[in-house]
Every structure is written in C-alpha cells, then in structure tokens.
Write a protein that holds these residues in place. Sequence first.
Motif, PDB file in Angstrom:
ATOM      1  N   LEU A  22       0.837  -1.208   0.000  1.00 42.12           N
ATOM      2  CA  LEU A  22       0.000   0.000   0.000  1.00 42.12           C
ATOM      3  C   LEU A  22       0.867   1.250   0.000  1.00 42.12           C
ATOM      4  O   LEU A  22       0.584   2.216  -0.713  1.00 42.12           O
ATOM      5  CB  LEU A  22      -0.918  -0.003   1.229  1.00 42.12           C
ATOM      6  CG  LEU A  22      -2.134  -0.926   1.140  1.00 42.12           C
ATOM      7  CD1 LEU A  22      -2.871  -0.953   2.468  1.00 42.12           C
ATOM      8  CD2 LEU A  22      -3.072  -0.459   0.039  1.00 42.12           C
ATOM      9  N   ALA A  25       2.179   1.934  -3.392  1.00 41.55           N
ATOM     10  CA  ALA A  25       1.161   2.479  -4.291  1.00 41.55           C
ATOM     11  C   ALA A  25       0.878   3.943  -3.991  1.00 41.55           C
ATOM     12  O   ALA A  25       0.502   4.701  -4.874  1.00 41.55           O
ATOM     13  CB  ALA A  25      -0.122   1.660  -4.192  1.00 41.55           C
TER      14      ALA A  25
ATOM     15  N   ILE B  17      -3.608  -4.440  -5.459  1.00 39.59           N
ATOM     16  CA  ILE B  17      -2.768  -3.240  -5.309  1.00 39.59           C
ATOM     17  C   ILE B  17      -1.884  -3.077  -6.548  1.00 39.59           C
ATOM     18  O   ILE B  17      -1.758  -1.983  -7.102  1.00 39.59           O
ATOM     19  CB  ILE B  17      -1.899  -3.332  -4.036  1.00 39.59           C
ATOM     20  CG1 ILE B  17      -2.781  -3.417  -2.791  1.00 39.59           C
ATOM     21  CG2 ILE B  17      -0.996  -2.121  -3.923  1.00 39.59           C
ATOM     22  CD1 ILE B  17      -2.004  -3.715  -1.527  1.00 39.59           C
TER      23      ILE B  17
END
Lengths: 187, 120
Positions: A22, A25, B17
Amino acid sequence: MSALAFDALNVFLLACLVVTGLAIARLRGLFAVAMLSGIYSLLSASVFVLLDAVDVAFTEAAVGAGMTTVLFLATFGLTRSREHAAPHQKRVPALLVAVACGGVLLVALSDMPPFGAADTPVQTDPITERYVETTHEEVGIPNMVTTLLASYRGFDTLGEVVVVFTAGIAVLMLLGRCSRERAEDES
Amino acid sequence: MILAHYNYWVVVLLMMIGLYTVMAHGNLVKKLLGLSMFQTSVFLMFISLGKIEGGTAPILAGEGAVYSNPLPHVLILTAIVVGVATTAVGLALVVRIHEAYHTIEEHEAVKQEQRESGQA
C-alpha cells in the motif's frame, strides 16, 4: 516450530507485505518507493523461508531485493526520481477494475483447498511422488529443487536462459542507441 | 477457519494493489513497480500451494520426513529470473522514452506526441 508460532509469523509477515505494498502504491517520491520495494522483496523472501521454499527465498533476496533495486536506482540516475500527480479521471475506473478482478478471485477462493493440507491435488499428483521419491536414486543430490531445476526440468531452465539472453540484448540495443545519439549530439 | 485461506486472501490483495498501480499511475517507473508487485503475488500463491503443514524444505532429511512440494519452487525460481529480465527491458524503455520526450509521465508524453502530430 510449533503450529501457533508458524501461524503467528505467517500472519504477521504477510500483513507487513500488504502494508508495504500500500505504501508503494501511495508514495510519490520514487527514491523512497524503490527502497520500499527492496523491503517488500526481503519480506516476501522471509515468507518463502517460512513456507519451506529456501531456494526461492535466496533467489528473491539476491535478485529481487538486490538487483531490481539497483536497476531502479540506475534508472533514476538516467531520468528523474519524482512522480507528478496523474490526471484524476483514471483513478476511479482503475479502482473499479481492480476491485472487480479481486472480487471475482475472492469468490473463487472459497473453492481452494485449505492452506497446508496434505491431500490437495498439488500434493497428491503422481508427478510429485515421482520427483520426491526417486530423485535420490536417480540423481543423488540432496536438494530436490536443484535436481528438478537442472535435470528433470532442464529444458525449462534452458528456456529461462534464452529469455534472459534476449532481454540482455534488448536492453543493450535500447540503451546503446541512446548513448550513440548523445555522442552524435555532442560532436 | 480464517487461517485456512489467509495466504490466498493476501495474494488477492497484493494482486489488486499491483493492478491498481499499473492502471492508475501515469508514471512509467511506478507502473513497473506495480507489475513486479503483481508478479510477487503470483509467486506467493504458487509457494503457498506447495506448503504442507508440518513439512520441511525439500532437502533430503532421512526416512519418514515430509517435504513441501519442490515443483512449485522450481517454477517460481524460473519466474523470478524472467521477472527481473522483463523489468530490465521495461526500465530500458523508460530511459529511451525519457531521452525522446524528457518526461517519464505517460500523459505528458502523449500530449507532446499529439502536439507534434497536430503540427505536421
């Protein structure tokens, strides 16, 4: 290792992997992202050790955490290391497609055999038995992954070498051309 | 039992993701990072499939030992090396695009391309 310790480590390492993913990203500074991807590779290498894939783990640690990070850093040296904000209209459709794909896979997951079971098709297939039972007599190397890679599935490895060779030539052609143009500009 | 499919859930999450990063980000390096995250999720799935509870690494350890399946390990070893090769070619392309357009953002390169074709 006790089953409880295994489960705890497994849950913890995989959760770290998701958090790192995460962060990769979300962050805009590409230098930080390259470092995080190194951490991501090392974490996945730890998971591979936990799941008994020691050969995969050291390949991932050497190639994923080491080489890939160096490749990314070299690219930043030749280009730039800051990401500009992307136009927003792409985000919502991208999120929708990702969630749709993930949702379909999550539904399909309910048909997967439970993790670690010994009676799954992967474990009971005759070819697995053939490899595990006879490697010692036929090849005599204690490490089964080595015997499989170099002997039983040697053609796969030959194909892999061809792919790496092709990729090397492609990189040389792409980068050799731009350094040649630069030399012409300067002269 | 939640733990029975926990590994596969993480695989799907990482895949989502990675896919989102490839599609939503305009930065070409970021796209490649998303691609390699997607790849790692697939590696994780194969290795999880090969694990046997109470098994050990597939290195001969005497009578009665239970080994995790070595075949997925071999396939993933090949896949890791091929993954690095594709990343290297992708990054070389990024360097070339930067040479030609002086940007590594997809939309800026496309805009320049349209401007040039409009002039011609």
